[in-house]
Design an enzyme around this catalytic site. Structure first.
Site, PDB file in Angstrom:
ATOM      1  N   THR A   1      35.934  43.161  78.033  1.00 21.56           N
ATOM      2  CA  THR A   1      34.957  44.056  77.421  1.00 21.56           C
ATOM      3  C   THR A   1      35.872  45.246  77.142  1.00 21.56           C
ATOM      4  OG1 THR A   1      33.216  42.920  78.879  1.00 21.56           O
ATOM      5  CG2 THR A   1      32.903  45.426  78.411  1.00 21.56           C
TER       6      THR A   1
ATOM      7  N   ASN B   1      31.756  39.631  75.772  1.00 21.12           N
ATOM      8  CA  ASN B   1      31.625  39.052  77.073  1.00 21.12           C
ATOM      9  C   ASN B   1      33.000  38.436  77.554  1.00 21.12           C
ATOM     10  OD1 ASN B   1      30.484  38.009  79.585  1.00 21.12           O
ATOM     11  ND2 ASN B   1      29.735  36.084  78.560  1.00 21.12           N
TER      12      ASN B   1
ATOM     13  N   ASP C   1      25.620  35.311  80.101  1.00 23.77           N
ATOM     14  CA  ASP C   1      25.051  36.523  81.013  1.00 23.77           C
ATOM     15  C   ASP C   1      23.467  36.335  81.577  1.00 23.77           C
ATOM     16  OD1 ASP C   1      27.439  37.752  81.716  1.00 23.77           O
ATOM     17  OD2 ASP C   1      27.070  39.409  80.132  1.00 23.77           O
TER      18      ASP C   1
ATOM     19  N   SER D   1      26.428  44.160  83.377  1.00 23.12           N
ATOM     20  CA  SER D   1      26.735  44.935  84.206  1.00 23.12           C
ATOM     21  C   SER D   1      27.535  46.265  83.683  1.00 23.12           C
ATOM     22  CB  SER D   1      27.962  44.122  85.104  1.00 23.12           C
ATOM     23  OG  SER D   1      27.329  43.030  85.888  1.00 23.12           O
TER      24      SER D   1
ATOM     25  N   GLY E   1      35.128  44.576  82.998  1.00 25.04           N
ATOM     26  CA  GLY E   1      35.405  43.707  84.063  1.00 25.04           C
ATOM     27  C   GLY E   1      34.382  43.088  84.864  1.00 25.04           C
TER      28      GLY E   1
HETATM   29  O1  DON Z   1      27.617  42.615  80.232  1.00 21.87           O
HETATM   30  C1  DON Z   1      28.241  42.242  80.866  1.00 21.87           C
HETATM   31  O2  DON Z   1      28.075  42.553  82.033  1.00 21.87           O
HETATM   32  C2  DON Z   1      29.471  41.218  80.780  1.00 21.87           C
HETATM   33  N1  DON Z   1      29.129  40.226  79.559  1.00 21.87           N
HETATM   34  C3  DON Z   1      30.824  42.030  80.796  1.00 21.87           C
HETATM   35  C4  DON Z   1      31.975  41.483  80.419  1.00 21.87           C
HETATM   36  C5  DON Z   1      33.260  41.921  80.781  1.00 21.87           C
HETATM   37  O3  DON Z   1      33.004  43.061  81.324  1.00 21.87           O
HETATM   38  C6  DON Z   1      34.423  41.224  80.704  1.00 21.87           C
HETATM   39  N2  DON Z   1      35.605  42.106  80.866  1.00 21.87           N
HETATM   40  N3  DON Z   1      36.550  42.122  81.550  1.00 21.87           N
END
Ligand code: DON
Length: 570
Positions: A383, A403, A425, A455, A475
């Protein structure tokens, strides 16, 4: 009509001139063929920290040319969509938390949505078993993208024309940029997955291996960006781009249709705002869980003398782990898209509730997360976050994502961009962990048009009514705990932006019932926690945080050491 002709001709000339004067190109202000990574800086005026030097440089330049922080955030995101295909995106979604100099707070939700043909059990096989391969890769994994709608919603707060803001991204896509070693390795590692999940070849696939110094040219993406430049939001959600997305869906058994795209809208929400000691903290409301989690955790420590425990001490870490456990247990049960599920926000953040949550806290031993469901946290998924502040004091924090790294690995044929795998998610099945080990139930079940729980935690801090901190990170489920730790590090342990961004992290998310530590975390604390009954797990690294903190009226800007992240400003 005739009367207006000279005016039209003059405007067109101005427009052509604006493009011709683009500041991006070999030997220009921003040179995609020669750039360096800069980890820290102190700037008086506009400042950006993002996951790529070219994105930060273009964002800062937009502010130099009269744009504000909102303009810079738009350009930075669009350039990231070109230079950081693993996470920067136009095929994903995100959240923006901003604050204008007049104190107005802004929260823009451009999270992806479940397509109209989505259904609650769409990822279950005949026996009711979750098929997470389908929610994580390929066409069916993609939600309806929100990024472009989000950028146009952001533009309402900017000063420069969108055409100016998007041009740097077009130039870099069209003429290419030199890739770093990390990007080369990452593209090579994903090659087979691109081939498996795309129906046509793309710019990411080349004969032989990518290496540092190669030029990545993305002609199809440049054309898509031009359609957006020339037709606005409709250049993505209608017309040729929408058609290309739907054709790609048909070739790969996906379900996103023209109507899903046409009806997608970014939503303006009310930012969360709470007091922590003398500070005001501003965060993202649902469908992100990040703002509530950070609010709960900060309130759980507010009346305990954590500064006196010392940074990284077993006492401080144990207290924070217990707050993390409690906040994440609430996430699994109570958080979801507020337009589809009544999130009990008021209760979750009320003083009485929070005090009650910590009633059984014991500073000498681990509590337990009942009904443990196994789940692992992946650490190399992507992300991306950007933090921006301009010379007037406008503040913007954006976290945006596909994602997983490169999303569902499906490149839209002829349009040159990757689609997300955000459908994962959602809670695919109650109790079944997603790719970040997060579990959920009814609140986050799949429904057409609903936005999956996130998140992502773009966060601002105000001190004495003045801008103080802009921060955030990628993350997955580690995002809220990383933001929490950065806030505690800067507000309680008095760390600089760079110290907070680079400090080793720990993470507990209720389930699995374990505390994960980054590689560099001190062993003494880990041993003490182990002795108190915690399951201690050694991780590698996670997150790529970006922070801006005001110190002596200057902007202390820091980009995470964990990636190609870089700052720019003036
Ligand atoms: O929206 C979310 O919480 C996840 N899709 C975020 C994914 C993410 O942070 C991957 N990165 N390291």
């Amino acid at each position: 009509m005739k009367k207006n002709l000279p005016l039209v001709a003059f405007s067109l000339l101005l427009l052509a001139n604006a493009y011709a004067q683009s500041f991006v190109g070999a030997g220009k202000i921003v040179d995609p063929f020669h750039y360096t990574i800069v980890k820290e800086g102190n700037f008086k005026n506009g400042s950006v920290a993002s996951a790529h030097p070219l994105a930060s440089l273009c964002g800062a330049e937009i502010m130099k040319q009269g744009g504000n922080a909102f303009d810079a955030a738009i350009t930075t995101q669009l350039v990231l969509a070109v230079v950081y295909p693993g996470a920067g995106n136009i095929g994903g979604g995100g959240f923006l938390v901003g604050r204008k100099t007049n104190g107005q707070t802004i929260a823009i939700d451009y999270r992806e949505e479940a397509p109209g043909k989505a259904s609650r059990d769409m990822y279950l096989d005949k026996e009711g078993k979750a098929q997470t391969n389908l929610s994580q890769s390929g066409h069916l994994a993609s939600g309806v993208p929100g990024t472009i709608a989000g950028l146009f919603a952001t533009a309402a707060y900017g000063k420069l024309p969108f055409k100016t803001l998007i041009q740097p991204a077009i130039d870099i896509a069209e003429h290419g940029f030199v890739i770093t070693e990390k990007e080369a390795n990452s593209l090579n590692a994903t090659r087979e997955s691109f081939i498996k999940n795309s129906t046509q070849t793309s710019a990411f696939i080349k004969e032989g291996k990518w290496k540092a110094g190669d030029t990545l040219v993305q002609k199809d993406l440049a054309e898509t960006l031009k359609r957006i430049r020339d037709n606005g939001q409709k250049g993505f959600y209608e017309g040729q781009t929408a058609q290309l997305i739907v054709e790609e869906m048909k070739r790969g058994n996906g379900i996103i249709g023209l109507e899903d795209l046409k009806s997608y809208k970014a939503k303006t929400r009310t930012a969360l705002q709470f007091k922590y000691k003398g500070y005001e903290i501003i965060g993202m409301p649902p469908p992100s869980s990040g703002g509530i989690i950070v609010w709960q955790m900060m309130k759980m420590i507010e009346h305990r003398p954590i500064a006196s425990y010392g940074y990284g001490s077993a006492k401080a870490v144990q207290l924070m782990v217990e707050t993390e456990r409690r906040a994440y247990a609430d996430r699994a049960e109570h958080h979801g898209d507020p337009d589809y599920y009544k999130v009990p926000l008021k209760t979750l953040v009320s003083d009485a509730y929070i005090q009650n949550r910590m009633k059984d806290y014991d500073s000498t031993k681990a509590s337990t997360s009942k009904d443990v469901v196994a789940g692992i946290i992946k650490e190399h998924d992507e992300t991306t976050h950007l933090s921006v502040m301009d010379k007037e004091g406008n503040m913007v924090a954006v976290t945006t994502t596909l994602n997983g790294g490169y999303g569902c690995r499906t490149v839209v044929g002829g349009a040159g961009f990757l689609l997300n795998n955000e459908m994962d998610d959602f809670s695919v099945k109650p109790g079944v962990p997603n790719m970040y080990g997060a579990v959920g139930g009814e609140a986050n079940a799949i429904q057409p048009g609903k936005r999956m729980l996130s998140s992502m935690t773009p966060t601002l801090v105000i001190k004495n009514n003045q801008p103080f901190i802009v921060c955030g990170t990628p993350g997955g489920t580690t995002i809220p705990t990383t933001v929490y730790q950065m806030l505690v590090d800067m507000l309680e342990f008095n760390m600089s932006a760079a110290e907070a961004v680079n400090a080793p992290r720990f993470h507990h998310q209720w389930l699995p019932d374990e505390v994960r530590f980054e590689k560099d975390f001190n062993n003494t604390t880990k041993k003490q926690l182990s002795a108190m009954g915690y399951k201690v797990v050694d991780g590698t690294y996670w997150g790529r945080a970006e922070a801006i903190k005001i110190v002596n009226k200057e902007k202390q800007v820091a980009a995470d050491k964990r990636g190609d992240d870089s700052v720019a400003g003036y």
